[in-house]
Design a protein around this motif. Structure first.
Motif, PDB file in Angstrom:
ATOM      1  N   ARG A   1      -8.454   8.785  10.036  1.00  0.00           N
ATOM      2  CA  ARG A   1      -7.385   9.096   9.757  1.00  0.00           C
ATOM      3  C   ARG A   1      -6.722   8.574   8.563  1.00  0.00           C
ATOM      4  O   ARG A   1      -6.945   7.363   8.359  1.00  0.00           O
ATOM      5  CB  ARG A   1      -6.550   9.352  11.253  1.00  0.00           C
ATOM      6  N   THR A   2      -5.907   9.144   7.860  1.00  0.00           N
ATOM      7  CA  THR A   2      -5.137   8.575   6.832  1.00  0.00           C
ATOM      8  C   THR A   2      -4.236   7.454   7.427  1.00  0.00           C
ATOM      9  O   THR A   2      -3.491   7.589   8.313  1.00  0.00           O
ATOM     10  CB  THR A   2      -4.077   9.506   5.994  1.00  0.00           C
ATOM     11  N   GLY A   3      -4.325   6.267   6.591  1.00  0.00           N
ATOM     12  CA  GLY A   3      -3.533   5.086   7.167  1.00  0.00           C
ATOM     13  C   GLY A   3      -4.212   4.205   8.153  1.00  0.00           C
ATOM     14  O   GLY A   3      -3.905   3.283   8.528  1.00  0.00           O
ATOM     15  N   GLU A   4      -5.207   4.924   8.808  1.00  0.00           N
ATOM     16  CA  GLU A   4      -5.815   4.269  10.046  1.00  0.00           C
ATOM     17  C   GLU A   4      -6.735   2.884   9.391  1.00  0.00           C
ATOM     18  O   GLU A   4      -7.209   2.997   8.142  1.00  0.00           O
ATOM     19  CB  GLU A   4      -6.733   5.111  10.810  1.00  0.00           C
TER      20      GLU A   4
ATOM     21  N   PHE B   1     -13.693  -4.549   3.532  1.00  0.00           N
ATOM     22  CA  PHE B   1     -12.563  -4.391   2.473  1.00  0.00           C
ATOM     23  C   PHE B   1     -11.188  -5.196   2.776  1.00  0.00           C
ATOM     24  O   PHE B   1     -10.852  -5.900   2.289  1.00  0.00           O
ATOM     25  CB  PHE B   1     -12.316  -3.231   2.114  1.00  0.00           C
TER      26      PHE B   1
ATOM     27  N   TYR C   1      -4.108 -10.694   7.978  1.00  0.00           N
ATOM     28  CA  TYR C   1      -2.724  -9.958   7.800  1.00  0.00           C
ATOM     29  C   TYR C   1      -2.845  -8.329   8.224  1.00  0.00           C
ATOM     30  O   TYR C   1      -2.060  -7.784   8.922  1.00  0.00           O
ATOM     31  CB  TYR C   1      -2.217 -10.141   6.544  1.00  0.00           C
ATOM     32  N   LYS C   2      -3.937  -7.796   7.423  1.00  0.00           N
ATOM     33  CA  LYS C   2      -4.038  -6.429   7.799  1.00  0.00           C
ATOM     34  C   LYS C   2      -4.634  -5.767   9.231  1.00  0.00           C
ATOM     35  O   LYS C   2      -4.272  -4.818   9.653  1.00  0.00           O
ATOM     36  CB  LYS C   2      -5.267  -5.831   6.783  1.00  0.00           C
TER      37      LYS C   2
ATOM     38  N   GLY D   1      -3.250  -7.608   0.701  1.00  0.00           N
ATOM     39  CA  GLY D   1      -2.169  -6.699   1.156  1.00  0.00           C
ATOM     40  C   GLY D   1      -0.897  -7.138   1.073  1.00  0.00           C
ATOM     41  O   GLY D   1       0.161  -6.463   1.436  1.00  0.00           O
ATOM     42  N   GLN D   2      -0.581  -8.575   0.568  1.00  0.00           N
ATOM     43  CA  GLN D   2       0.710  -8.784   0.268  1.00  0.00           C
ATOM     44  C   GLN D   2       0.996  -9.340  -0.990  1.00  0.00           C
ATOM     45  O   GLN D   2      -0.441  -9.860  -1.417  1.00  0.00           O
ATOM     46  CB  GLN D   2       1.076 -10.007   1.205  1.00  0.00           C
TER      47      GLN D   2
ATOM     48  N   CYS E   1     -12.581   0.750  -9.541  1.00  0.00           N
ATOM     49  CA  CYS E   1     -11.482   1.223  -9.005  1.00  0.00           C
ATOM     50  C   CYS E   1     -10.509   2.068 -10.310  1.00  0.00           C
ATOM     51  O   CYS E   1     -11.320   1.759 -11.478  1.00  0.00           O
ATOM     52  CB  CYS E   1     -10.664   0.719  -7.866  1.00  0.00           C
TER      53      CYS E   1
ATOM     54  N   ASN F   1     -14.090   4.886 -10.234  1.00  0.00           N
ATOM     55  CA  ASN F   1     -13.786   6.101  -9.599  1.00  0.00           C
ATOM     56  C   ASN F   1     -14.608   7.387 -10.214  1.00  0.00           C
ATOM     57  O   ASN F   1     -15.167   7.382 -11.340  1.00  0.00           O
ATOM     58  CB  ASN F   1     -12.294   6.717  -9.521  1.00  0.00           C
TER      59      ASN F   1
ATOM     60  N   PRO G   1      -2.926  14.770  -8.772  1.00  0.00           N
ATOM     61  CA  PRO G   1      -1.816  14.255  -7.999  1.00  0.00           C
ATOM     62  C   PRO G   1      -1.571  14.785  -6.665  1.00  0.00           C
ATOM     63  O   PRO G   1      -1.244  14.104  -5.799  1.00  0.00           O
ATOM     64  CB  PRO G   1      -0.879  14.181  -9.050  1.00  0.00           C
ATOM     65  N   ALA G   2      -1.679  16.068  -6.601  1.00  0.00           N
ATOM     66  CA  ALA G   2      -1.264  17.001  -5.382  1.00  0.00           C
ATOM     67  C   ALA G   2      -2.422  16.842  -4.421  1.00  0.00           C
ATOM     68  O   ALA G   2      -2.076  16.360  -3.353  1.00  0.00           O
ATOM     69  CB  ALA G   2      -0.930  18.324  -5.720  1.00  0.00           C
TER      70      ALA G   2
ATOM     71  N   TYR H   1     -11.087  13.899  -7.050  1.00  0.00           N
ATOM     72  CA  TYR H   1     -11.234  13.524  -8.223  1.00  0.00           C
ATOM     73  C   TYR H   1     -12.168  14.636  -9.135  1.00  0.00           C
ATOM     74  O   TYR H   1     -12.606  15.427  -8.682  1.00  0.00           O
ATOM     75  CB  TYR H   1     -12.365  12.271  -7.901  1.00  0.00           C
TER      76      TYR H   1
ATOM     77  N   CYS I   1     -13.658   4.835  -5.452  1.00  0.00           N
ATOM     78  CA  CYS I   1     -12.951   6.173  -4.886  1.00  0.00           C
ATOM     79  C   CYS I   1     -13.569   7.493  -5.382  1.00  0.00           C
ATOM     80  O   CYS I   1     -13.951   7.656  -6.369  1.00  0.00           O
ATOM     81  CB  CYS I   1     -11.560   6.106  -5.027  1.00  0.00           C
TER      82      CYS I   1
ATOM     83  N   TYR J   1       2.759   9.716  -3.622  1.00  0.00           N
ATOM     84  CA  TYR J   1       3.395  10.636  -2.711  1.00  0.00           C
ATOM     85  C   TYR J   1       2.439  11.347  -1.742  1.00  0.00           C
ATOM     86  O   TYR J   1       1.166  11.264  -2.124  1.00  0.00           O
ATOM     87  CB  TYR J   1       4.293  11.705  -3.167  1.00  0.00           C
TER      88      TYR J   1
ATOM     89  N   ASP K   1      -1.014   7.508  11.676  1.00  0.00           N
ATOM     90  CA  ASP K   1      -0.393   6.844  12.915  1.00  0.00           C
ATOM     91  C   ASP K   1       1.235   6.640  12.757  1.00  0.00           C
ATOM     92  O   ASP K   1       1.883   5.848  13.657  1.00  0.00           O
ATOM     93  CB  ASP K   1      -0.903   5.385  12.575  1.00  0.00           C
TER      94      ASP K   1
ATOM     95  N   CYS L   1       3.240  -3.582  -2.160  1.00  0.00           N
ATOM     96  CA  CYS L   1       3.153  -4.275  -0.728  1.00  0.00           C
ATOM     97  C   CYS L   1       4.547  -4.609  -0.192  1.00  0.00           C
ATOM     98  O   CYS L   1       5.380  -4.278  -0.623  1.00  0.00           O
ATOM     99  CB  CYS L   1       2.318  -5.637  -0.928  1.00  0.00           C
ATOM    100  N   THR L   2       4.247  -5.147   1.091  1.00  0.00           N
ATOM    101  CA  THR L   2       5.255  -5.575   1.853  1.00  0.00           C
ATOM    102  C   THR L   2       4.944  -6.774   2.578  1.00  0.00           C
ATOM    103  O   THR L   2       3.771  -7.163   2.540  1.00  0.00           O
ATOM    104  CB  THR L   2       5.740  -4.328   2.994  1.00  0.00           C
TER     105      THR L   2
END
Lengths: 786, 228
Positions: free
Chosen positions: A28-31, A64, A69-70, A108-109, A202, A229, A235-236, A240, A267, B48, B66, B177-178
């Motif tokens: 899932r997205t963000g998982e 990756f 942290y992640k 990621g930071q 990328c 890539n 964008p919407a 690719y 990607c 977005y 999530d 990032c945060t």
């Protein structure tokens, strides 16, 4: 193993996108994609297999973002996730010649100073991943955008594994990464650190990356990796625009001619893209580019070619400078950084950094200074210390390819400094002296230079990275030595084929009209072949001599640089340069007239004592502007303009006191810090300016400051007032913890401020004072310290 | 790609405390130069995504992700909405470096540059929103949109920042990032949640009620608003 692949195949084929494949299989997205190696190993294995079947010779493990942290909230340890991922990749390559690369992406930071991640933390985070992934065949860092983070990773890999290390960064079409890193800086730094291959991945499709890769091929002799890539995304929809066949053709047409030999996809690419790529490469020969890497040093965003005289600014050095020494003792980093900025504005191409003072911790100060300078200037730095440990600590955190200043002909120096230069891929200044001192003759100095060059060459340091300093002696004391220096320089340059560097200011010591002697000597040295004059760029005639030389020697073609520097005759836009006989100090302060304020102060010092001026002129005027600010009659920029004038006046007073060997005036010390976790520090810096204006000595600990550090500074300096600032609701907790620790160890008052604080909350977390703005912090300081 | 051409002086001055575009001559004389350096150092980028939403007991569930938006304020904000736009915009870390450097050179200039940078990222968000709506296509035509609500407003947890950034893949795609304290880096970056509805949404703007600074805000004390 990587070398074997490179030897036996015209092209080494990598895999394509992992994330998109996982998403197609239910991610899932963000998982967190890396968890699939534990929860769905069969899917990850299937993806690896499909790439191997398509022709990949190296597959990237599903690791990756597998860093602490992640993975923080995922319920598995880094070790569990990385081991599972390597296991599944290893099972996929079983019975093939395919290799498994431990894939490592950005943490990621953002790194300091824009973010709060330190170099050492980044190193540790990567170390954990590298140790867990020890069964991989090689290590790859990809999609990196911050050179400093990448360097932490590479060092971590080199120091904790003996596997080959390769890396790719992500560039945009302007040939910069998000953090501003240039292609040349990446290549110079990474080749210097000894990676096995490097390249790009990328961001764009093969066609748009063509120029980036072509630029890269001018800066490295290592095998080049390109993993683009599948074109550009809509964008919407995020889809690719290149089909597998188009991607393959584009790779052959646009990327292969740049000399790249390690190819794959990022990607949007799938096994089909890799299959098509392999087919398209049948019968295609790699293009050999013969590259001679130019002699150069760099920061992460600026590369300076040593192909003509370049100015090294010498002012960051305490020798003979009372104010600078005082700044070092007070940990006043801002003073040092300002010296850096000033020199760059004046024309320095490189800055020498020397912060050695017997009574301070030079190593710590050097690291702080290097980090600080990197955040405010973009010129490369020359790390100047006699202590190898200081050099090494600075070399680690330096983002780019620096110069080490220096090694000399003494055995001890050669043995301790040159290996550092090699390990960190730096350039080095070689001083022509040894245990017997500086030889009197050109012959003697040439002999030492030759020895240094030979010893450096043995370690693999190339002549392009060796800058020999034939050492300037004082003309008033050893007049006959002047030409010896210049003759040695000429021989070193012509016969040894290395670059030359020379600090020239010494030449005129003890003579009248020093500037004339020094700039004449500089011109003579340039004519003999000096590449890197170390000078004070704030002296116009010195920078002028270099510029004029470049014009006359036909280096500055069409006099472009010269004209640009001197044709701008328009007067600077200061509000007023009227006869300041007629204006008073309070008028200057209230109207933001810095120069005038300083001049009037100088005049006043002829008849009044420093304390008189402070108490009867500066402070009453500041009080007046403070009240006007409080009443809403003037606003922050005006308050600070007044404060800046007053600061200039203070500088004049301080200089006078120091020149008369008096202690600078201070109404007491105050520690200021933006608390742990918070990177918003402009508010704290405004408070600092105002407090200094009132004669308080501010020990500024910066932002994102550990609790212990606040306590340490408070105890060590016997400080009675501590100011803490926080902007975020989430960092108020840090403020509370810092106060708790202070209460345990110190007897001091604490004032707090920051946007989200309220007087009630300040009380609740145990602060003595809530300061609503900079002005109020001064009122509090007056109350506590008088 | 969005470019910023002109920054709103009046708005920048308001961030510095000046009202009605009026300021002292020194400040006014510095505006043009400061605007120029902010524009030169800004690299505007945004990301977005559009997601359906569903209301559950635990909060508002965003698409197949999530992210579950918590708190009463966002529930109210997204009343009658069927989808959200999650967005993130930044003018890049070059601005952080500019502000750092200018603070050492001239603090009053740094204050002006800091204000202009805040203006710049807001103007970027406005432009990005326009681009986003025009690319949404048929499905979202004639939708009503709420104003931009961000983590940290009222009771919407700041801890949503990381999840939103992960969903939009911003660390990789636009370099935002945060960290542990949920600060966005580079410093002039914004995340926002915009609700999409088939029926008109309340026209209320970002106001003081949902603002965490409402107790100490200098504008509010002086009888003004920061969202006009």
């Amino acid at each position: 193993m990587l070398n074997k692949l490179l030897r036996e195949n015209p092209f080494v084929i990598l895999d394509g996108g992992m994330g998109t494949q996982l998403q197609a299989n239910g991610l899932r997205t963000g998982e967190c994609p890396e968890l699939f190696s534990i929860t769905h190993p069969e899917i990850v294995r299937k993806i690896h297999r499909s790439y191997i079947d398509a022709g990949s010779m190296i597959v990237y493990s599903n690791t990756f973002g597998a860093n602490r942290y992640k993975l923080a909230e995922c319920g598995y340890s880094v070790r569990e996730v990385v081991e599972a991922s390597i296991r599944v990749a290893k099972s996929a390559v079983e019975n093939t010649n395919c290799l498994v690369a431990l894939d490592i992406g950005p943490i990621g930071q953002l790194m300091e100073p824009t973010g709060s991640l330190s170099f050492d933390e980044a190193y540790d985070i990567y170390k954990e991943v590298i140790l867990a992934g020890k069964n991989a065949d090689l290590i790859v860092f990809e999609t990196m955008t911050d050179l400093s983070e990448l360097k932490a990773g590479i060092l971590s890999a080199k120091e904790n594994s003996d596997k080959p290390v390769i890396c790719t960064m992500t560039f945009e079409e302007n040939q910069r990464t998000f953090t501003g890193c240039s292609v040349s800086a990446m290549a110079l730094t990474m080749q210097g650190l000894g990676v096995d291959a490097l390249g790009v991945n990328c961001s764009l499709g093969p066609e748009q990356l063509k120029d980036v890769v072509s630029e890269l091929s001018h800066w490295t002799t290592l095998p080049i990796i390109v993993k683009p890539n599948a074109g550009l995304p809509d964008p919407a929809t995020g889809k690719y625009d290149l089909l597998p066949q188009d991607f393959a053709v584009s790779m052959v047409n646009h990327i292969v001619p740049t000399g790249a030999v390690i190819l794959g996809g990022c990607c949007g690419t799938t096994p089909e893209y890799i299959r098509m790529l392999c087919q398209a490469l049948v019968g295609v020969k790699p293009v050999k580019i013969s590259t001679q890497i130019p002699s150069a040093v760099c920061s992460s965003s600026r590369t300076v070619l040593i192909n003509q005289p370049r100015i090294i600014g010498e002012r960051i050095n305490p020798t003979g400078k009372k104010l600078f020494k005082e700044a070092l003792r007070n940990n006043n980093l801002d003073y040092i950084l300002s010296q850096g900025i000033e020199q760059v504005h004046a024309g320095a191409d490189i800055l020498d950094v020397n912060v050695g003072l017997p009574e301070i911790d030079e190593e710590k100060m050097m690291v702080r200074t290097i980090k600080g300078l990197q955040g405010v200037v973009d010129v490369p730095l020359q790390i100047d210390s006699t202590i190898p440990k200081v050099l090494e600590s600075a070399l680690r955190v330096y983002s780019g390819k620096p110069i080490v200043n220096s090694v000399n002909g003494e055995e001890k120096s050669l043995e301790s400094v040159l290996p550092l230069v090699k390990k960190y891929g730096a350039s080095v200044v070689g001083l022509t002296l040894d245990k017997d001192g500086i030889p009197k003759t050109a012959e003697g100095r040439f002999a030492i230079a030759k020895k240094i060059v030979q010893r450096a060459n043995v370690l693999g340091i190339s002549n392009d990275d060796i800058y020999i300093d034939c050492l300037t002696l004082t003309a008033s004391a050893e007049q006959e030595g002047v030409m010896e220096t210049l003759n040695a320089l000429e021989r070193v340059k012509n016969e040894l084929g290395v670059k030359t560097v020379l600090g020239v200011s010494n030449i005129s010591f003890g003579l009248p009209n020093r500037e004339l002697v020094t700039s004449t000597f500089l011109t003579m040295a340039l004519q003999k072949g000096l590449d890197l004059p170390i000078i004070n760029p704030n002296v116009a005639s010195m920078v002028g001599a270099v510029r004029a030389y470049k014009l006359l020697a036909n280096i500055d073609k069409n006099s472009v640089e010269f004209i640009q520097a001197y044709n701008n005759t328009s007067t600077p836009k200061t509000p007023s340069t009227q006869n300041h006989q007629n204006i008073s100090l309070d008028y200057a302060i209230e109207n933001g007239l810095k120069k005038e304020g300083a001049e009037i102060t100088e005049k006043l010092l002829e008849t009044l004592s420093p304390m008189d001026i402070i108490n009867n002129y500066l402070i009453p005027t500041l009080d007046k502007t403070g009240v006007a600010f409080e009443k809403g009659k003037i606003f922050l920029p005006q308050l600070i303009q007044s404060a800046s004038v007053s600061q200039a006046c203070f500088e004049v007073i301080k200089k006078k006191l120091i020149s008369e060997n008096n202690n600078p005036v201070s109404k007491g010390k105050i520690v200021l810090a933006t608390v742990k976790g918070d990177v918003h520090d402009i508010g704290k810096n405004i408070v600092k300016v105002l407090l200094e204006n009132y004669g308080y000595t501010v020990i500024d600990l910066g932002k994102d400051v550990d609790y212990e550090e606040v306590v340490k500074a408070t105890v060590e300096n016997n400080v009675r007032l501590v100011g803490l600032s926080a902007l975020m609701t989430t960092t108020l907790k840090s403020m509370e913890e810092t106060i708790k620790l202070l209460r345990k160890h110190c007897d001091c008052k604490v004032m707090v401020g920051g946007a989200v604080l309220t007087p009630e909350y300040a009380k609740q977390i145990g602060a003595d004072f809530y300061s609503k703005d900079a002005k109020e912090s001064v009122d509090i300081a007056k109350k506590v310290l008088g | 790609m969005i470019t910023l051409e002109k920054l709103d002086y009046r708005e920048a001055l308001r961030y510095m405390g000046f009202q009605d575009g009026k300021a002292d001559p020194n400040t006014l004389s510095m505006l043009e130069e400061c605007e120029k350096s902010v524009l030169e150092n800004s690299v505007p980028r945004y990301r977005y995504g559009v997601f359906d939403i569903s209301e559950t007991e635990n909060g508002i569930v965003v698409g197949n992700t999530d992210l579950i938006l918590q708190g009463n304020a966002i529930r109210k904000h997204l009343e009658n909405c069927f989808a959200v736009v999650l967005m993130c915009a930044t003018i890049s870390g070059k601005i952080d470096a500019l502000i750092r450097r200018t603070q050492l050179e001239d603090m009053s200039k740094a204050i002006i540059i800091n204000s202009f940078s805040s203006v710049a990222v807001e103007q970027l968000c406005d432009k990005a929103e326009t681009e986003i709506y025009s690319s949404l296509g048929k499905l979202y035509e004639n939708c009503y949109k709420t104003w931009r609500f961000s983590p940290g407003y009222d009771d919407l947890p700041l801890s949503h920042q990381k999840t939103i950034l992960d969903i939009l893949d911003t660390p990789r795609k636009i370099g935002v990032c945060t960290n542990e304290s949920h600060t966005l880096t580079p410093i002039k970056s914004v995340t926002a949640i915009i609700g999409l509805s088939h029926t008109p949404v309340a026209v209320s703007k970002r106001g003081c009620v949902c603002c965490r600074l409402k107790n100490t805000c200098p504008y509010r004390k002086a009888g003004h608003h920061c969202a006009e």
